[in-house]
Design a protein around this motif. Structure first.
Motif, PDB file in Angstrom:
ATOM      1  N   ASN A 119     -26.937 -66.408 -38.262  1.00  0.00           N
ATOM      2  CA  ASN A 119     -25.831 -66.252 -38.988  1.00  0.00           C
ATOM      3  C   ASN A 119     -26.314 -65.146 -40.155  1.00  0.00           C
ATOM      4  N   TYR A 120     -25.594 -63.915 -39.954  1.00  0.00           N
ATOM      5  CA  TYR A 120     -25.854 -62.932 -41.266  1.00  0.00           C
ATOM      6  C   TYR A 120     -24.571 -62.941 -42.066  1.00  0.00           C
ATOM      7  N   THR A 121     -24.751 -62.563 -43.411  1.00  0.00           N
ATOM      8  CA  THR A 121     -23.858 -62.512 -44.244  1.00  0.00           C
ATOM      9  C   THR A 121     -24.066 -61.423 -45.220  1.00  0.00           C
ATOM     10  N   ALA A 122     -22.770 -61.068 -45.841  1.00  0.00           N
ATOM     11  CA  ALA A 122     -22.650 -59.958 -46.971  1.00  0.00           C
ATOM     12  C   ALA A 122     -21.809 -59.995 -47.721  1.00  0.00           C
ATOM     13  N   THR A 123     -21.739 -59.703 -49.016  1.00  0.00           N
ATOM     14  CA  THR A 123     -20.283 -59.719 -50.018  1.00  0.00           C
ATOM     15  C   THR A 123     -20.514 -58.523 -50.777  1.00  0.00           C
ATOM     16  N   GLU A 124     -19.116 -57.997 -50.786  1.00  0.00           N
ATOM     17  CA  GLU A 124     -18.897 -56.777 -51.483  1.00  0.00           C
ATOM     18  C   GLU A 124     -17.385 -56.916 -52.075  1.00  0.00           C
ATOM     19  N   THR A 125     -17.418 -56.009 -53.144  1.00  0.00           N
ATOM     20  CA  THR A 125     -15.941 -55.941 -53.737  1.00  0.00           C
ATOM     21  C   THR A 125     -15.259 -54.713 -53.462  1.00  0.00           C
ATOM     22  N   LEU A 126     -13.898 -54.659 -53.236  1.00  0.00           N
ATOM     23  CA  LEU A 126     -13.080 -53.627 -53.043  1.00  0.00           C
ATOM     24  C   LEU A 126     -12.775 -52.893 -54.238  1.00  0.00           C
ATOM     25  N   MET A 127     -13.592 -51.767 -54.356  1.00  0.00           N
ATOM     26  CA  MET A 127     -13.206 -50.833 -55.642  1.00  0.00           C
ATOM     27  C   MET A 127     -12.279 -49.970 -55.368  1.00  0.00           C
ATOM     28  N   PRO A 128     -11.376 -49.645 -56.359  1.00  0.00           N
ATOM     29  CA  PRO A 128     -10.356 -48.665 -56.464  1.00  0.00           C
ATOM     30  C   PRO A 128     -10.869 -47.402 -56.526  1.00  0.00           C
ATOM     31  N   ASP A 212     -11.149 -21.112 -42.585  1.00  0.00           N
ATOM     32  CA  ASP A 212     -11.954 -22.516 -42.517  1.00  0.00           C
ATOM     33  C   ASP A 212     -11.250 -23.856 -43.058  1.00  0.00           C
ATOM     34  N   VAL A 213     -11.087 -24.741 -42.174  1.00  0.00           N
ATOM     35  CA  VAL A 213     -10.397 -25.906 -42.794  1.00  0.00           C
ATOM     36  C   VAL A 213     -11.703 -26.953 -43.147  1.00  0.00           C
ATOM     37  N   VAL A 214     -11.532 -28.015 -44.142  1.00  0.00           N
ATOM     38  CA  VAL A 214     -12.367 -28.852 -44.363  1.00  0.00           C
ATOM     39  C   VAL A 214     -11.609 -30.324 -44.610  1.00  0.00           C
ATOM     40  N   ASP A 215     -11.997 -31.238 -44.184  1.00  0.00           N
ATOM     41  CA  ASP A 215     -11.646 -32.353 -44.501  1.00  0.00           C
ATOM     42  C   ASP A 215     -12.217 -33.047 -45.822  1.00  0.00           C
ATOM     43  N   ILE A 216     -11.914 -33.735 -46.597  1.00  0.00           N
ATOM     44  CA  ILE A 216     -12.180 -34.076 -48.015  1.00  0.00           C
ATOM     45  C   ILE A 216     -11.858 -35.755 -48.172  1.00  0.00           C
ATOM     46  N   ASP A 217     -12.829 -36.750 -48.232  1.00  0.00           N
ATOM     47  CA  ASP A 217     -12.444 -37.871 -48.369  1.00  0.00           C
ATOM     48  C   ASP A 217     -13.296 -38.381 -49.713  1.00  0.00           C
ATOM     49  N   LEU A 218     -12.526 -39.057 -50.727  1.00  0.00           N
ATOM     50  CA  LEU A 218     -13.276 -39.545 -52.111  1.00  0.00           C
ATOM     51  C   LEU A 218     -13.107 -41.010 -52.200  1.00  0.00           C
ATOM     52  N   TYR A 219     -14.103 -41.788 -52.155  1.00  0.00           N
ATOM     53  CA  TYR A 219     -14.222 -43.282 -52.053  1.00  0.00           C
ATOM     54  C   TYR A 219     -14.697 -43.686 -53.367  1.00  0.00           C
ATOM     55  N   GLY A 220     -13.886 -44.787 -53.796  1.00  0.00           N
ATOM     56  CA  GLY A 220     -14.574 -45.765 -54.977  1.00  0.00           C
ATOM     57  C   GLY A 220     -15.401 -46.685 -54.493  1.00  0.00           C
ATOM     58  N   ILE A 221     -16.648 -46.617 -54.798  1.00  0.00           N
ATOM     59  CA  ILE A 221     -17.767 -47.791 -54.305  1.00  0.00           C
ATOM     60  C   ILE A 221     -18.241 -48.368 -55.250  1.00  0.00           C
ATOM     61  N   SER A 222     -18.871 -49.471 -54.990  1.00  0.00           N
ATOM     62  CA  SER A 222     -19.322 -50.574 -55.861  1.00  0.00           C
ATOM     63  C   SER A 222     -21.104 -49.820 -56.346  1.00  0.00           C
ATOM     64  N   GLU A 223     -21.420 -50.163 -57.538  1.00  0.00           N
ATOM     65  CA  GLU A 223     -22.756 -50.053 -57.881  1.00  0.00           C
ATOM     66  C   GLU A 223     -23.744 -50.092 -56.694  1.00  0.00           C
ATOM     67  N   GLU A 224     -23.633 -51.346 -56.216  1.00  0.00           N
ATOM     68  CA  GLU A 224     -24.839 -51.684 -55.253  1.00  0.00           C
ATOM     69  C   GLU A 224     -24.787 -50.924 -54.041  1.00  0.00           C
TER      70      GLU A 224
END
Length: 280
Positions: A119-128, A212-224
């Motif tokens: 059994n493998y497990t991990a916990t994360e929080t969905l950041m805005p 030229d065309v560039v795709d940009i993604d901006l993520y909100g991530i946890s400190e971990e």
């Protein structure tokens, strides 16, 4: 004279041939591990119900086998507040999917993977994530004032710690580039971030040009996750004079039955905003 030259050439051939030794390089090996690619990314403005988790096994560096997808595992994600379970169905190619995931901002989720009886497990929080206010181009902010760069502007929320991940991918490129950022010294201010590409013949990298065309993604991530991806990005850029020696990087996926047999990869839950920019 011809005979003399023939003897000299023959002697050189013998010398150079005798100098060619076959060297066997001993490459360090590591145990095969479960690799978990579990990035549940909720694009702002969408429902976010469709999500995919990929399971595979790690391979030696020089191994050319690309068919390492794992089937027969059990995969689910649980909302830690209300106990709702989202079952990811085995697609028999290493991918496990759901169409029922419910993303909730600042909610904690737990991933559970059962594979080979462990059994493998991990916990994360969905950041805005905040909205991107503006995207422009210039030659003013990068290392070279003659090279085009794309500039992104957004407002960092005040009175809270925020961590960001940028993903840039030019149309036609095989791989994307990632950059990380935290607001320790810019809390509550407008953030201006730039991205440029310098010409490099070794990697076939070319500077941005008109059209030229560039795709940009901006993520909100946890400190971990920020701490994890920051080291991963540094190691992926190679070892320089002042760089730290690369080490095995552990993610957050823990083996509850056999801790030493941990999984590679990371379980993250993020909100993301996406945009596309075309250079003028």
């Amino acid at each position: 004279m011809k005979a003399y030259l023939t003897i000299i050439i023959a002697l050189f051939a013998i010398v150079f041939t005798s100098c060619e030794d076959v060297i066997d390089v001993d490459v360090q090996t590591a145990p095969t591990r479960l690799t978990i690619e579990a990035s549940l990314d909720w694009e702002k403005g969408t429902a976010g119900n469709n999500q995919t988790i990929k399971l595979s096994t790690s391979t030696p560096f020089f191994d050319t086998n690309s068919d390492t997808g794992i089937t027969g595992a059990s995969v689910k994600v649980t909302n830690d507040t209300n106990g709702t379970e989202f079952i990811f169905a085995d697609q028999n190619n290493g991918e496990y999917t759901t169409t029922d995931f419910v993303p909730i901002l600042n909610q904690s989720y737990t991933l559970e993977v059962v594979y080979n009886g462990e059994n493998y497990t991990a916990t994360e929080t969905l950041m805005p994530i905040v909205d991107i206010k503006e995207v422009t181009q210039s030659t003013e902010n990068g290392f070279d004032d003659e090279i085009l760069e794309v500039n992104i502007f957004f407002d960092d929320p005040a009175d809270e710690d925020n961590f960001y991940l940028f993903r840039f991918k030019e149309e036609g490129d095989l791989l994307a580039e990632f950059e990380d950022f935290d607001d320790e010294f810019t809390n509550g201010r407008e953030i201006s971030w730039y991205y440029e590409k310098e010409e490099d013949e070794d990697t076939n990298t070319e500077e941005f040009t008109s059209g030229d065309v560039v795709d940009i993604d901006l993520y909100g991530i946890s400190e971990e996750y920020y701490n994890y991806i920051r080291i991963l990005i540094e190691q992926s850029e190679g070892v320089g004079l002042f760089s730290a020696t690369p080490v095995a990087l552990k993610g957050n996926c823990i083996n509850l039955d056999n801790p030493d047999n941990y999984a590679n990869g990371y379980f993250r839950v993020t909100q993301v905003v996406r945009t596309r920019y075309t250079f003028e």
